[in-house]
Motif scaffolding. Structure first.
Motif, PDB file in Angstrom:
ATOM      1  N   UNK A  78       6.749  -7.907  28.252  1.00 52.83           N
ATOM      2  CA  UNK A  78       7.918  -7.201  28.990  1.00 52.83           C
ATOM      3  C   UNK A  78       9.149  -7.115  27.699  1.00 52.83           C
ATOM      4  N   UNK A  79       9.463  -8.240  27.245  1.00 55.86           N
ATOM      5  CA  UNK A  79      10.339  -8.375  26.229  1.00 55.86           C
ATOM      6  C   UNK A  79      10.182  -7.382  24.882  1.00 55.86           C
ATOM      7  N   UNK A  80       8.831  -7.733  24.546  1.00 55.96           N
ATOM      8  CA  UNK A  80       8.203  -6.887  23.574  1.00 55.96           C
ATOM      9  C   UNK A  80       8.306  -5.436  23.908  1.00 55.96           C
ATOM     10  N   UNK A  81       8.092  -4.793  24.955  1.00 58.72           N
ATOM     11  CA  UNK A  81       8.033  -3.467  25.136  1.00 58.72           C
ATOM     12  C   UNK A  81       9.620  -2.928  25.091  1.00 58.72           C
ATOM     13  N   UNK A  82      10.303  -3.677  25.939  1.00 61.56           N
ATOM     14  CA  UNK A  82      11.731  -3.501  25.780  1.00 61.56           C
ATOM     15  C   UNK A  82      12.483  -3.438  24.312  1.00 61.56           C
ATOM     16  N   UNK A  83      12.127  -4.410  23.637  1.00 64.17           N
ATOM     17  CA  UNK A  83      12.565  -4.217  22.246  1.00 64.17           C
ATOM     18  C   UNK A  83      12.010  -3.241  21.406  1.00 64.17           C
TER      19      UNK A  83
END
Length: 83
Positions: free
Chosen positions: A38-43
């Motif tokens: 989730x964090x990777x996609x957001x970044x």
């Protein structure tokens, strides 16, 4: 959540091909791409590397390529990558 430590493996200037990243860890200091998807996609979305409609593949810490599914700019699950 702390973001995974990854590098860009393949990225074309026109962003017509999938973005491919590789988990580089080390796992004792960083969550895996799988665990922090989730964090990777957001970044990647916020940095402009992952515009709407662009696919995202990643090599996990074992070297297996899988796909991170994205819907409306958010993480939406996983799919097996090309074998």
């Amino acid at each position: 959540m702390k973001c995974a430590n990854y590098i860009t493996e393949e990225d074309d200037f026109l962003q017509e091909k999938p973005l491919i990243i590789r988990d580089v860890g080390p796992s004792e200091y960083y969550p895996s791409v799988t665990n922090a998807a989730e964090t990777v996609v957001e970044e990647l979305v916020s940095s402009g590397q992952l515009p709407a409609g662009r696919r995202l593949f990643y090599y996990d810490s074992d070297g297996t390529m899988d796909e991170i599914l994205i819907k409306d700019g958010k993480f939406d699950g996983f799919a097996p990558g090309p074998r």
